[in-house]
Scaffold this motif. Sequence first.
Motif, PDB file in Angstrom:
ATOM      1  N   ALA A   1     -15.640   6.016   9.623  1.00 23.56           N
ATOM      2  CA  ALA A   1     -16.996   5.435   9.661  1.00 23.56           C
ATOM      3  C   ALA A   1     -17.039   4.059   8.992  1.00 23.56           C
ATOM      4  CB  ALA A   1     -17.985   6.395   8.991  1.00 23.56           C
ATOM      5  N   ARG A   2     -16.092   3.792   8.096  1.00 20.06           N
ATOM      6  CA  ARG A   2     -16.075   2.485   7.424  1.00 20.06           C
ATOM      7  C   ARG A   2     -15.225   1.442   8.155  1.00 20.06           C
ATOM      8  NH1 ARG A   2     -15.038   5.423   2.844  1.00 20.06           N
ATOM      9  NH2 ARG A   2     -12.938   4.553   2.717  1.00 20.06           N
ATOM     10  N   LEU A   3     -14.479   1.855   9.193  1.00 23.26           N
ATOM     11  CA  LEU A   3     -13.657   0.881   9.925  1.00 23.26           C
ATOM     12  C   LEU A   3     -14.570  -0.117  10.635  1.00 23.26           C
ATOM     13  CD1 LEU A   3     -10.929   3.201  11.534  1.00 23.26           C
ATOM     14  CD2 LEU A   3     -10.716   1.784   9.487  1.00 23.26           C
ATOM     15  N   PRO A   4     -14.118  -1.343  10.794  1.00 27.91           N
ATOM     16  CA  PRO A   4     -15.037  -2.342  11.355  1.00 27.91           C
ATOM     17  C   PRO A   4     -15.404  -2.117  12.827  1.00 27.91           C
ATOM     18  CG  PRO A   4     -12.883  -3.329  10.767  1.00 27.91           C
ATOM     19  CD  PRO A   4     -12.865  -1.924  10.281  1.00 27.91           C
ATOM     20  N   LEU A   5     -14.586  -1.454  13.599  1.00 33.03           N
ATOM     21  CA  LEU A   5     -14.869  -1.162  15.026  1.00 33.03           C
ATOM     22  C   LEU A   5     -15.345  -2.406  15.785  1.00 33.03           C
ATOM     23  CD1 LEU A   5     -16.721   2.339  14.957  1.00 33.03           C
ATOM     24  CD2 LEU A   5     -14.266   1.880  14.940  1.00 33.03           C
TER      25      LEU A   5
ATOM     26  N   GLY B   1       0.813  -1.210   0.000  1.00 36.66           N
ATOM     27  CA  GLY B   1       0.000   0.000   0.000  1.00 36.66           C
ATOM     28  C   GLY B   1       0.849   1.263   0.000  1.00 36.66           C
ATOM     29  N   GLU B   2       0.155   2.390   0.008  1.00 40.83           N
ATOM     30  CA  GLU B   2       0.797   3.704  -0.072  1.00 40.83           C
ATOM     31  C   GLU B   2       0.205   4.606   1.002  1.00 40.83           C
ATOM     32  OE1 GLU B   2       2.986   5.015  -2.152  1.00 40.83           O
ATOM     33  OE2 GLU B   2       3.206   3.342  -3.562  1.00 40.83           O
ATOM     34  N   VAL B   3       1.043   5.492   1.502  1.00 41.44           N
ATOM     35  CA  VAL B   3       0.535   6.485   2.455  1.00 41.44           C
ATOM     36  C   VAL B   3       0.372   7.819   1.731  1.00 41.44           C
ATOM     37  CG1 VAL B   3       1.139   7.834   4.501  1.00 41.44           C
ATOM     38  CG2 VAL B   3       1.397   5.359   4.527  1.00 41.44           C
TER      39      VAL B   3
ATOM     40  N   GLY C   1      -4.658   0.717   0.849  1.00 43.35           N
ATOM     41  CA  GLY C   1      -4.284  -0.675   0.629  1.00 43.35           C
ATOM     42  C   GLY C   1      -4.865  -1.191  -0.674  1.00 43.35           C
ATOM     43  N   PRO C   2      -4.739  -2.496  -0.926  1.00 42.66           N
ATOM     44  CA  PRO C   2      -5.250  -3.051  -2.192  1.00 42.66           C
ATOM     45  C   PRO C   2      -6.755  -2.846  -2.361  1.00 42.66           C
ATOM     46  CG  PRO C   2      -4.295  -4.777  -0.773  1.00 42.66           C
ATOM     47  CD  PRO C   2      -4.073  -3.480  -0.090  1.00 42.66           C
ATOM     48  N   GLY C   3      -7.504  -2.794  -1.237  1.00 42.15           N
ATOM     49  CA  GLY C   3      -8.951  -2.613  -1.336  1.00 42.15           C
ATOM     50  C   GLY C   3      -9.394  -1.175  -1.128  1.00 42.15           C
ATOM     51  N   GLY C   4      -8.450  -0.222  -1.140  1.00 40.90           N
ATOM     52  CA  GLY C   4      -8.809   1.187  -0.906  1.00 40.90           C
ATOM     53  C   GLY C   4      -8.307   1.643   0.455  1.00 40.90           C
ATOM     54  N   PRO C   5      -8.736   2.836   0.916  1.00 35.69           N
ATOM     55  CA  PRO C   5      -8.256   3.382   2.184  1.00 35.69           C
ATOM     56  C   PRO C   5      -8.584   2.439   3.345  1.00 35.69           C
ATOM     57  CG  PRO C   5      -9.460   5.039   0.943  1.00 35.69           C
ATOM     58  CD  PRO C   5      -9.657   3.741   0.219  1.00 35.69           C
TER      59      PRO C   5
END
Length: 399
Positions: free
Chosen positions: A173-177, A154-156, A211-215
């Motif tokens: 808001a999209r993090l699994p938490l 991934g990239e920062v 990452g490979p699937g996005g942020p």
Amino acid sequence: MSDYTVRLLRPDETFEATALFHAALHAPPPKDDERPYLERMFQPGRAFGAFDTELIGSARSFDAELTVPGGKRVPLGAVTGVGVRADRTRRGVLSRIMHAQLTDFAARGVPLAGLYATEGSIYGRFGYGVATVTQDFQVDRRRALLRPEVPASGEVELLRMPDAVERLAALYARLPLTRPGLMTRPPYWWARFERHAHRDDDRPLAIIHNGPGGPDGLAIYNVRRNGWRDPSTLDVWDLHVATPDAYTGLWRYFLSVDLVDTIEAGDRPRDEPLPLLFTDMRAARITRGGDDLWLRLVDVPAALAAREYDGEPVVLEVTDPLLEANSGRYRVGPGGVTRTELPARLRLGADALAMLYLGTWQASALVAAGRIQAADEDAPRLADRLFATGGQAWCGTHF
Ligand SMILES: CC(C)(COP(=O)(O)OP(=O)(O)OC[C@H]1O[C@@H](n2cnc3c(N)ncnc32)[C@H](O)[C@@H]1OP(=O)(O)O)[C@@H](O)C(=O)NCCC(=O)NCCS
């Protein structure tokens, strides 16, 4: 002391309440150009003030949700902005405000309240207990060499502040938490952060990991530099990830920032794997441990029923003089939570119950410290198993 009343604050009183809170914390008053942020930080109908001839104390909250063991998200009243004017302290003003606020949560069916405490001796009497704990790391950047097997993908991306807030909020808001103790961050929380980002001093920087699937990870930090020859420190304020690769990716970035001697990451979870990344684990020193989120079970049966359990049921007797409806005996087990007349095996107050709730403290430790009374020798061990979560709870959202 002269008589005073406690009531909800009007929207036009937010500036005054913030000034009072800042003064209570010995901080400079808010600036006039911060008014728009303050208005967005205050959720309408959630701020209480005590008045005699003028405002002498206040506390507010915003609505959020907290992950409890088992993965459910439970409504949380996130309490903040607590302050009483210096010439009106120790006369019961905070007690009156806390009572009004907790009664309001109960009336609105909010099962949990939470806060971050400036001092450890204020909130236990109101039924709050330390429900998550943290540790601070200090990393010697030159000594911190990554082990060869540490993932690199991934990239920062460095975001522009304060415009970055929208992207940070959307990503958070999209993090699994899924970890118990994590909480949602409503716009009222982000407005406070925007206000900070708008200031001239101490300005934060924000990065996301793609990452490979996005942020899939975000961090907020700043770099403290004194003189041009003096050592400088990168301070990690906020770091939340969806994947292990995002975690190592963000740390790779911190270690790559030039003109940095030390990296400090405060209030991290107790199970954070940071030292494991380095060829010399001592490159990351733990400098402090402390309390994170203080929790209050406002509706004891609803809060107990919201989380999962393992092992044999145990009967608890809860004493809660402030919210008397909670007092009573509960049979707590994997099959559910019911009120019962069966004899209690453990007796405890609301604050000790909050300390058990997310699995941070063992019942046997609280019994050993005299904070829970056990009716028999086996009860603490059974409750240890019942409330165990197999992981570390952590909040990591200061408010
Ligand atoms: C903390 C603060 C809000 C307390 O307000 P207050 O009106 O003085 O509190 P009360 O008079 O209702 O106190 C209730 C009880 O708590 C105790 N108490 C209150 N603040 C305390 C403190 N900081 N340390 C120890 N005990 C404290 C009081 O002694 C009293 O005990 P008692 O019932 O045995 O007499 C006030 O001191 C303040 O504004 N402090 C600075 C800002 C701050 O720390 N805010 C908290 C942000 S999380």
